[in-house]
Write a protein that holds these residues in place. Structure first.
Motif, PDB file in Angstrom:
ATOM      1  N   GLY A 119      -9.631 -18.951   6.240  1.00 41.57           N
ATOM      2  CA  GLY A 119      -8.255 -18.754   6.700  1.00 41.57           C
ATOM      3  C   GLY A 119      -7.340 -19.796   6.079  1.00 41.57           C
ATOM      4  O   GLY A 119      -7.357 -20.003   4.869  1.00 41.57           O
ATOM      5  N   ASP A 120      -6.564 -20.448   6.925  1.00 41.35           N
ATOM      6  CA  ASP A 120      -5.673 -21.505   6.436  1.00 41.35           C
ATOM      7  C   ASP A 120      -6.372 -22.854   6.365  1.00 41.35           C
ATOM      8  O   ASP A 120      -5.752 -23.859   6.000  1.00 41.35           O
ATOM      9  N   GLY A 121      -7.647 -22.895   6.730  1.00 37.42           N
ATOM     10  CA  GLY A 121      -8.390 -24.147   6.696  1.00 37.42           C
ATOM     11  C   GLY A 121      -8.785 -24.545   5.281  1.00 37.42           C
ATOM     12  O   GLY A 121      -8.843 -23.715   4.375  1.00 37.42           O
ATOM     13  N   ASP A 122      -9.058 -25.801   5.084  1.00 39.69           N
ATOM     14  CA  ASP A 122      -9.514 -26.364   3.808  1.00 39.69           C
ATOM     15  C   ASP A 122      -8.598 -26.000   2.646  1.00 39.69           C
ATOM     16  O   ASP A 122      -9.032 -25.404   1.651  1.00 39.69           O
ATOM     17  N   PRO A 123      -7.313 -26.362   2.737  1.00 44.77           N
ATOM     18  CA  PRO A 123      -6.416 -26.074   1.610  1.00 44.77           C
ATOM     19  C   PRO A 123      -6.820 -26.795   0.325  1.00 44.77           C
ATOM     20  O   PRO A 123      -6.595 -26.272  -0.767  1.00 44.77           O
ATOM     21  N   ASP A 124      -7.444 -27.969   0.451  1.00 46.12           N
ATOM     22  CA  ASP A 124      -7.872 -28.682  -0.750  1.00 46.12           C
ATOM     23  C   ASP A 124      -8.975 -27.923  -1.482  1.00 46.12           C
ATOM     24  O   ASP A 124      -9.015 -27.901  -2.719  1.00 46.12           O
ATOM     25  N   GLY A 125      -9.863 -27.312  -0.713  1.00 42.29           N
ATOM     26  CA  GLY A 125     -10.916 -26.512  -1.332  1.00 42.29           C
ATOM     27  C   GLY A 125     -10.334 -25.315  -2.056  1.00 42.29           C
ATOM     28  O   GLY A 125     -10.776 -24.972  -3.164  1.00 42.29           O
ATOM     29  N   TYR A 126      -9.333 -24.683  -1.460  1.00 42.71           N
ATOM     30  CA  TYR A 126      -8.712 -23.546  -2.128  1.00 42.71           C
ATOM     31  C   TYR A 126      -7.939 -23.999  -3.360  1.00 42.71           C
ATOM     32  O   TYR A 126      -7.935 -23.305  -4.388  1.00 42.71           O
ATOM     33  N   TYR A 127      -7.300 -25.147  -3.256  1.00 45.68           N
ATOM     34  CA  TYR A 127      -6.553 -25.696  -4.392  1.00 45.68           C
ATOM     35  C   TYR A 127      -7.454 -25.821  -5.625  1.00 45.68           C
ATOM     36  O   TYR A 127      -7.050 -25.487  -6.740  1.00 45.68           O
ATOM     37  N   ALA A 128      -8.693 -26.284  -5.417  1.00 47.57           N
ATOM     38  CA  ALA A 128      -9.634 -26.418  -6.537  1.00 47.57           C
ATOM     39  C   ALA A 128      -9.954 -25.047  -7.141  1.00 47.57           C
ATOM     40  O   ALA A 128     -10.045 -24.897  -8.372  1.00 47.57           O
ATOM     41  N   LEU A 129     -10.120 -24.026  -6.289  1.00 46.55           N
ATOM     42  CA  LEU A 129     -10.360 -22.672  -6.790  1.00 46.55           C
ATOM     43  C   LEU A 129      -9.150 -22.145  -7.554  1.00 46.55           C
ATOM     44  O   LEU A 129      -9.292 -21.479  -8.587  1.00 46.55           O
ATOM     45  N   ASN A 130      -7.967 -22.448  -7.055  1.00 45.76           N
ATOM     46  CA  ASN A 130      -6.742 -22.021  -7.727  1.00 45.76           C
ATOM     47  C   ASN A 130      -6.643 -22.627  -9.125  1.00 45.76           C
ATOM     48  O   ASN A 130      -6.267 -21.949 -10.089  1.00 45.76           O
ATOM     49  N   LEU A 131      -6.966 -23.912  -9.234  1.00 46.52           N
ATOM     50  CA  LEU A 131      -6.954 -24.553 -10.553  1.00 46.52           C
ATOM     51  C   LEU A 131      -7.899 -23.837 -11.516  1.00 46.52           C
ATOM     52  O   LEU A 131      -7.581 -23.634 -12.685  1.00 46.52           O
ATOM     53  N   GLU A 132      -9.073 -23.446 -11.014  1.00 50.65           N
ATOM     54  CA  GLU A 132     -10.054 -22.774 -11.864  1.00 50.65           C
ATOM     55  C   GLU A 132      -9.545 -21.401 -12.299  1.00 50.65           C
ATOM     56  O   GLU A 132      -9.754 -20.989 -13.445  1.00 50.65           O
ATOM     57  N   PHE A 133      -8.876 -20.681 -11.389  1.00 48.66           N
ATOM     58  CA  PHE A 133      -8.311 -19.379 -11.754  1.00 48.66           C
ATOM     59  C   PHE A 133      -7.325 -19.528 -12.906  1.00 48.66           C
ATOM     60  O   PHE A 133      -7.396 -18.805 -13.904  1.00 48.66           O
ATOM     61  N   HIS A 134      -6.396 -20.465 -12.769  1.00 47.12           N
ATOM     62  CA  HIS A 134      -5.383 -20.636 -13.812  1.00 47.12           C
ATOM     63  C   HIS A 134      -5.998 -21.169 -15.106  1.00 47.12           C
ATOM     64  O   HIS A 134      -5.538 -20.822 -16.204  1.00 47.12           O
ATOM     65  N   PRO A 168       1.007 -21.970   6.492  1.00 44.83           N
ATOM     66  CA  PRO A 168       0.286 -20.806   7.011  1.00 44.83           C
ATOM     67  C   PRO A 168       0.481 -19.568   6.136  1.00 44.83           C
ATOM     68  O   PRO A 168       1.589 -19.243   5.728  1.00 44.83           O
ATOM     69  N   GLY A 169      -0.634 -18.905   5.845  1.00 35.24           N
ATOM     70  CA  GLY A 169      -0.600 -17.647   5.113  1.00 35.24           C
ATOM     71  C   GLY A 169      -0.579 -17.773   3.607  1.00 35.24           C
ATOM     72  O   GLY A 169      -0.775 -16.771   2.901  1.00 35.24           O
ATOM     73  N   MET A 170      -0.378 -18.980   3.084  1.00 32.60           N
ATOM     74  CA  MET A 170      -0.234 -19.118   1.632  1.00 32.60           C
ATOM     75  C   MET A 170      -1.547 -18.916   0.887  1.00 32.60           C
ATOM     76  O   MET A 170      -1.562 -18.403  -0.228  1.00 32.60           O
ATOM     77  N   ILE A 171      -2.664 -19.312   1.494  1.00 32.29           N
ATOM     78  CA  ILE A 171      -3.955 -19.128   0.829  1.00 32.29           C
ATOM     79  C   ILE A 171      -4.256 -17.644   0.673  1.00 32.29           C
ATOM     80  O   ILE A 171      -4.649 -17.182  -0.407  1.00 32.29           O
ATOM     81  N   ALA A 172      -4.067 -16.876   1.739  1.00 35.52           N
ATOM     82  CA  ALA A 172      -4.324 -15.434   1.671  1.00 35.52           C
ATOM     83  C   ALA A 172      -3.401 -14.760   0.658  1.00 35.52           C
ATOM     84  O   ALA A 172      -3.836 -13.888  -0.109  1.00 35.52           O
TER      85      ALA A 172
END
Length: 216
Positions: A119-134, A168-172
């Protein structure tokens, strides 16, 4: 000497990429000298190179600090960065190999799984995935000079993109847009992929103001 300069340079760049260094943070020269066992001359050379990249600023009697953009600087950098990211997506749609496509979809699925499970938890973990996507999109463009330009501009804004994922909601939303961009790239719809990537990377003026305030 060059090796010591590169050591310090890469350490600071890595700190920016990982979010260990944030806009406005001071550069502690003595700590870097001690930590990496370098002399002051290569350290100063590394700082000069970072200054030339626009990543640090030197302040009279205060030393070097990481670049912190004003509102107008942020918007100007963002305008360029979004276009570069868009161009990379457009080129990737023309040039992406089958292997690169598989890697891109793997990271898209990882982003979706994170959004679904965290969900909205662990934004830092998602940030790392986002970097990999780009990164995957940039590499698939087949233009290393474009990729270097994207990296240089992105480092001036990475802390703010990281902060954005705490909303809220930005990760999704991001994970959904990653899939849409990837599907356009894989369908070789270059113009559409470029346009969606530009929108994906952009922030409106109010959001920029909020992010600047959050990291002030």
């Amino acid at each position: 000497m060059a090796g010591q300069t590169d050591t310090v340079l890469n350490a600071i760049l890595t700190g920016i990429d990982r979010g260990e260094l944030n806009p406005g943070d001071p550069i502690d020269e003595n700590a870097l000298i001690e930590r990496y066992a370098v002399s002051r001359t290569p350290l100063r050379e590394a700082l000069l190179r970072l200054e030339a990249m626009g990543l640090i600023l030197r302040q009279p009697r205060k030393g070097a600090v990481l670049f912190r953009p004003t509102l107008e600087e942020f918007l100007a950098i963002l305008e360029v960065h979004a276009r570069l990211e868009g161009q990379a997506a457009g080129l990737a749609a023309r040039r992406m190999s089958a292997q690169a496509a598989d890697r891109l979809m793997q990271i898209v699925e990882a982003c979706e799984a994170h959004a679904r499970e965290q969900g909205d938890g662990d934004p830092d973990g998602y940030y790392a995935l986002n970097l990999e996507f780009h990164k995957q999109v940039g590499e698939a463009s087949g233009n290393p000079f474009l990729l270097d330009m994207i990296k240089m501009n992105a480092r001036k804004l990475l802390a703010y993109y990281r902060a954005r994922y705490a909303y809220p909601g930005m990760i999704a939303q991001s994970a959904q847009e990653h899939r849409q961009i990837a599907e356009l790239i894989l369908a070789h719809q270059a113009d559409e992929a470029e346009a969606l990537m530009v929108r994906h990377v952009q922030f409106d003026r109010v959001t920029v103001m909020d992010l600047l305030a959050a990291l002030a």
